[in-house]
Design a protein around this motif. Structure first.
Motif, PDB file in Angstrom:
ATOM      1  N   PRO A   1       7.508   5.041   3.693  1.00 40.75           N
ATOM      2  CA  PRO A   1       6.320   5.352   2.882  1.00 40.75           C
ATOM      3  C   PRO A   1       5.922   6.817   3.040  1.00 40.75           C
ATOM      4  CG  PRO A   1       5.975   3.363   4.210  1.00 40.75           C
ATOM      5  CD  PRO A   1       7.243   3.991   4.695  1.00 40.75           C
ATOM      6  N   PRO A   2       5.410   7.438   1.986  1.00 35.64           N
ATOM      7  CA  PRO A   2       5.046   8.860   2.055  1.00 35.64           C
ATOM      8  C   PRO A   2       4.084   9.174   3.196  1.00 35.64           C
ATOM      9  CG  PRO A   2       4.797   8.036  -0.200  1.00 35.64           C
ATOM     10  CD  PRO A   2       5.217   6.872   0.631  1.00 35.64           C
ATOM     11  N   SER A   3       3.094   8.309   3.405  1.00 36.22           N
ATOM     12  CA  SER A   3       2.108   8.620   4.454  1.00 36.22           C
ATOM     13  C   SER A   3       2.751   8.530   5.838  1.00 36.22           C
ATOM     14  CB  SER A   3       0.895   7.685   4.370  1.00 36.22           C
ATOM     15  OG  SER A   3       1.266   6.351   4.651  1.00 36.22           O
ATOM     16  N   VAL A   4       3.798   7.737   5.952  1.00 35.11           N
ATOM     17  CA  VAL A   4       4.510   7.625   7.229  1.00 35.11           C
ATOM     18  C   VAL A   4       5.361   8.879   7.446  1.00 35.11           C
ATOM     19  CG1 VAL A   4       6.185   6.261   8.537  1.00 35.11           C
ATOM     20  CG2 VAL A   4       4.448   5.108   7.134  1.00 35.11           C
TER      21      VAL A   4
ATOM     22  N   THR B   1       0.861  -1.185   0.000  1.00 34.24           N
ATOM     23  CA  THR B   1       0.000   0.000   0.000  1.00 34.24           C
ATOM     24  C   THR B   1       0.897   1.235   0.000  1.00 34.24           C
ATOM     25  OG1 THR B   1      -0.046  -0.159   2.403  1.00 34.24           O
ATOM     26  CG2 THR B   1      -1.903  -1.083   1.233  1.00 34.24           C
ATOM     27  N   ASP B   2       0.300   2.372  -0.294  1.00 40.60           N
ATOM     28  CA  ASP B   2       1.023   3.642  -0.201  1.00 40.60           C
ATOM     29  C   ASP B   2       2.178   3.740  -1.199  1.00 40.60           C
ATOM     30  OD1 ASP B   2       1.281   6.176   0.866  1.00 40.60           O
ATOM     31  OD2 ASP B   2       2.492   5.562   2.570  1.00 40.60           O
TER      32      ASP B   2
END
Lengths: 387, 387
Positions: free
Chosen positions: B17-20, A3-4
């Motif tokens: 990850p970008p969202s992290v 994901t992501d």
């Protein structure tokens, strides 16, 4: 699936380099303060080098279309006659803008996927001596064609006194642009293509000949009035509130381009184009354009024996990989791969390796790895140029 | 070369990850406030699922080595006898920590690149009935071996009452871990490997048997005292100031793992391992480990006819691509590819395609594309599992 992860290979926007993202997340500052002036002062000469011009490159807070409209409303007076060379959807946009201003608009239609022919432009101008401006698209994003703007400029100059105005949105910064040497009167581009930024800034430069016309042009305009923009950028400022975070990013992008070297940036784009084309040629999947007409920033593929839309869907589902579809009559017939801006030969090898899986899953029998091998060989033979 | 591009494929840290990254850049909050408690409350059950345990997983602000030291100082009393199964550099680290505390430390040395043999552990314990704890490494990062910790745990239990303590730093989160079912007494891991975070957090869980020993253990300790950590995490807090931004990131990482599904996360790692191994096997480049002993998170390659260090240098220069070298006596003999955490089959196809170029440039004649093809075939045959 992981994901992501999104692998964005559409013809703009492109992924944004990490240092540019960091630059864009700087705290807001006053756009009339000294720091902003110093930033614009740093940006100006670097932007000129990318455009290949001694003229000022003006920075508008707007997307590419407003840049095109800026070119129209500043250089053409109401009722004047113009020629728009249309090689695809973005050529058509220039024509639509002209018509919106009740400009007498001639269109020279070229089959989608082919490049404009300077001889045809000359022939047209010979028959229409009243044409005051000729509009053309440098890279036609909808087809992956790079039009020969140097030759087109020469043709226009040879046959007329018309201004020659170029939409460089999807290639300036990714391919050599010599506005002054080639005799182009106006060049327009946007921030979200080879400039590796989010959309939101448009860049416009005009030649001395164009400025004479711009100064005298009675066409009403305010936000898009280039005179206001020039007066302000000469003082390292902007006439209206700028998109400050993208401006922070632009400063860093130009820094990255200078570090890599503009010649190397252009060679890298050439290399990515050749790798991409060689891969599909090796896999016997047809390309929309000939090698001669191909753009270094976007490649259009026209599959003969599998469905382009099914392929795109598989790529998105399996790998989070996104390429663009076709537009208008090519809507479901082609897919378009962006290889510009923040994109490397390593990224194209990835794209090719996974697209082979997509082609196979979309129903075409291929020898796996063959496209990758063709691209690797191009890299080995020509990669030195891009080092 | 495209500046500002790094392709990090070392065995940790992995890309984030970008969202992290977005989660980690949230504004600081008070670590004693309700928002932090709510975050820890959200994290606790998810972390337990990754460890395969009903016990609390304690979160220390420290790197992995402190996690290993935590295991030692909490479970072994001064002067007690332990066995450390050493299959590489990180097994050795466990032994060094034990020796630093003047624990009577036996070492069962296994040749680097091979997995520990449960029968050998049983035989050792039969001859050394005073051993109170057995330490082993789950994934030996220095060699890419995944030790059979389930079988080792069974062997230890069969032959003794010793605690079985596992360093899971470079694989927990990337490979199935059933601490309770397998009878492991302590599992330690860190944030910068399959957890896709920067280094800075260590995670430690202990079995009921281990807790009996921990409670009674007179070994002096303060920051690393698991009793303090357990008392606090049961109240959704930490005994000392936590690395708050990494905690923000951890919450998002666990969310991503749940979204993908832990089974799918593990299947993806298996797939990446198989793709990587198949590629080098197809190119006739030797691997350090057998298929049976191979880790799903890191692959060690031991080239026979080109120089590993020259290869690494080429990869870095040409593509900004980084793999790790060997350690100690394997220092210049191997290179190690991390395929864990924020890494996809598409990333491995990229890695393989560019490593083929590196192998060729390092001097080995290969058929370009052959490794990619082998990996693509694995993906097509086994990829369903990881969807």
């Amino acid at each position: 699936m992981l994901t992501d992860q999104q692998i964005l290979r559409i013809p703009g926007p492109t992924p944004i380099p990490p240092s540019v993202n960091r630059a864009m997340s700087q705290p807001m500052i006053g756009h009339r303060g000294q720091s902003t002036s110093e930033m614009i002062q740093d940006i100006r000469p670097k932007l000129k080098r990318v455009f290949g011009t001694q003229q000022e490159v003006m920075i508008l807070t707007a997307s590419g279309t407003a840049g095109l409209e800026t070119a129209v409303v500043n250089t053409v007076a109401p009722g004047e006659e113009v020629l728009v060379v249309v090689t695809g959807a973005f050529g058509e946009r220039f024509a639509k803008i002209c018509k919106a201003y009740e400009i007498k608009t001639h269109v020279l239609d070229v089959e989608w996927g082919q490049a404009a022919d300077p001889e045809a432009v000359k022939a047209f101008l010979k028959e229409h001596p009243e044409v005051k401006a000729v509009f053309a698209t440098f890279c036609e994003t909808s087809t992956g064609v790079l039009n020969p703007v140097q030759e087109l400029a020469a043709a226009v100059k040879e046959e007329s006194d018309a201004l020659f105005i170029v939409d460089g949105v999807s290639c300036v910064g990714g391919t050599e642009t010599k506005m002054d040497d080639w005799g182009i009167d106006v060049v327009v581009t946007g921030s979200q293509k080879a400039f590796m930024l989010p959309a939101g800034l448009a860049f416009v430069a005009a030649s001395e000949r164009a400025w004479v016309k711009i100064e005298a042009n009675p066409q009403p305009r305010f936000y898009l009035d280039l005179k206001k923009h020039r007066d302000n950028i000469l003082k390292d400022t902007t006439p209206f509130t700028p998109a400050l975070s993208i401006l922070f990013g632009l400063q860093q992008v130009l820094q990255l381009m200078e570090e890599e070297g503009l010649e190397q940036v252009y060679a890298r784009h050439q290399l990515m184009m050749k790798m991409t084309r060689a891969a599909f040629q090796a896999l016997d999947v047809p390309l929309l354009t000939t090698d001669d007409a191909a753009s270094p920033t976007v490649t259009a593929v026209k599959p003969a024996d599998f469905d382009a839309e099914a392929f795109r869907k598989i790529m998105k589902q399996e790998f989070g990989f996104e390429v663009a579809g076709g537009q208008q009559h090519l809507a479901k017939a082609i897919f378009r791969i962006g290889h510009m801006g923040y994109c490397s030969p390593a990224d194209m090898l990835q794209a090719i390796a996974i697209m082979e899986i997509g082609v196979l899953k979309a129903g075409k029998e291929i020898e796996l790895g063959k496209g990758v091998r063709a691209a690797q060989q191009i890299y080995l033979n020509e990669g030195k140029l891009a080092q």
